[in-house]
Design an enzyme around this catalytic site. Structure first.
Site, PDB file in Angstrom:
ATOM      1  N   HIS A 225       0.864  -1.147   0.116  1.00 54.31           N
ATOM      2  CA  HIS A 225      -0.089   0.058  -0.142  1.00 54.31           C
ATOM      3  C   HIS A 225       0.763   1.316   0.112  1.00 54.31           C
ATOM      4  CE1 HIS A 225      -3.574   2.576   0.178  1.00 54.31           C
ATOM      5  NE2 HIS A 225      -2.734   3.186   1.018  1.00 54.31           N
ATOM      6  N   HIS A 252       3.541  10.329   2.626  1.00 55.95           N
ATOM      7  CA  HIS A 252       3.125  11.429   1.753  1.00 55.95           C
ATOM      8  C   HIS A 252       4.069  12.576   1.786  1.00 55.95           C
ATOM      9  CE1 HIS A 252      -0.510   9.255   0.603  1.00 55.95           C
ATOM     10  NE2 HIS A 252      -0.976   9.046   1.737  1.00 55.95           N
TER      11      HIS A 252
HETATM   12 ZN    ZN Z   1      -3.046   5.215   0.879  1.00 56.67          ZN
END
Ligand code: ZN
Length: 279
Positions: A225, A252
């Site tokens: 993921h 991120h």
């Molecule tokens: Zn994600």
């Protein structure tokens, strides 16, 4: 490689994992050169790193007061399928539906309707290596004849170390669901996040086990993921990439720093070493 769009408009709907609100989105075909963009409340927001507003547990894009969030799984699927011209119109909500927490449902629908536009896509070809770093985590890029992305990390209490690689095979990553650790749930809720999160759309990892009754889809599903997230964030470069990417524990925030660095540097070797943000 040519630019692509989709042959016709398709719709997705479902809950937003962070907002908890119901979202409805339409994906519309676009002409070559349009790029991928979002349309919310009359405002277009390009899927480009220049419009990143936030990277806390999801990628948020915004422009002129409008914003869209959790764009990364849909963008990863578009990147994998080479769809680079498309408008995502929000009919309801402003968070991309989480669906089952993976890219699978987007992939299943979009893979059969991609349309070659017959015009060469723009590609950034890496000529030198590049690295961004945040404490232990780093992302490195090296020149290569094609595109490959590798992620290495661990899953606390489940997997001491694991790695996954994407070099063009969607099956390596599209099935992998988003996840969080049990101890993070309260903190996420305090931050106003994960309001729509449940065992139906996220893997929740306890102390050495997963809470989801069906278990993991693969032992290294969380690693895969993270690789899916990386691909989605990489797409914010706004063009194809020729190079080999290696991420160690990136998230991120680091993905964004990497894409920004990649786009804005003169592609000479450089490294950052300050711990500027949380992973
Ligand atoms: Zn994600």
């Amino acid at each position: 490689m040519n630019q692509k769009t989709i042959s016709h408009t398709v719709e997705f709907e479902g809950i937003g994992v962070h907002s908890g609100e119901h979202s409805r989105i339409l994906l519309h075909p676009e002409r070559a050169g349009t790029g991928v963009r979002f349309l919310v409340k009359g405002q277009y927001i390009p899927a480009n790193y220049r419009y990143v507003l936030g990277t806390d547990h999801a990628t948020v894009l915004g422009k002129d007061g409008a914003s869209v969030s959790t764009v990364e799984h849909l963008l990863a699927v578009l990147y994998i399928l080479g769809v680079d011209n498309l408008t995502v119109e929000f009919l309801k909500g402003k968070e991309v539906p989480i669906l089952d927490g993976s890219g699978y449902h987007f992939y299943k629908v979009i893979k059969d309707i991609t349309l070659d536009l017959g015009i060469e896509a723009q590609t950034l070809e890496l000529r030198n290596s590049l690295e961004v770093r945040n404490c232990r985590a780093y992302i490195r890029a090296e020149p290569s004849d094609g595109f490959c992305a590798l992620y290495r990390g661990y899953v606390k209490g489940i997997l001491e170390e694991g790695s996954a690689e994407y070099c063009g095979n969607a099956k390596e990553v599209v099935f992998a669901r988003t996840f969080c650790y049990e101890e993070e749930v309260e903190l996420l809720r305090k931050k106003g996040l994960a309001k729509g999160g449940s065992l139906k759309n996220a893997v929740v990892i306890g102390d050495g086990f997963v809470h989801n009754p069906e278990g993991l889809r693969s032992k290294d599903e969380p690693i895969r993921h993270k690789l899916l997230d990386l691909l989605g964030d990489l797409s914010l470069l706004g063009m194809k990439l020729k190079g080999r990417i290696f991420s160690y524990l990136g998230g991120h925030a680091l993905n964004y720093a990497f894409v920004k660095s990649l786009a804005e540097s003169s592609l000479s070797t450089r490294a950052t070493s300050s711990c500027v943000s949380t992973p």
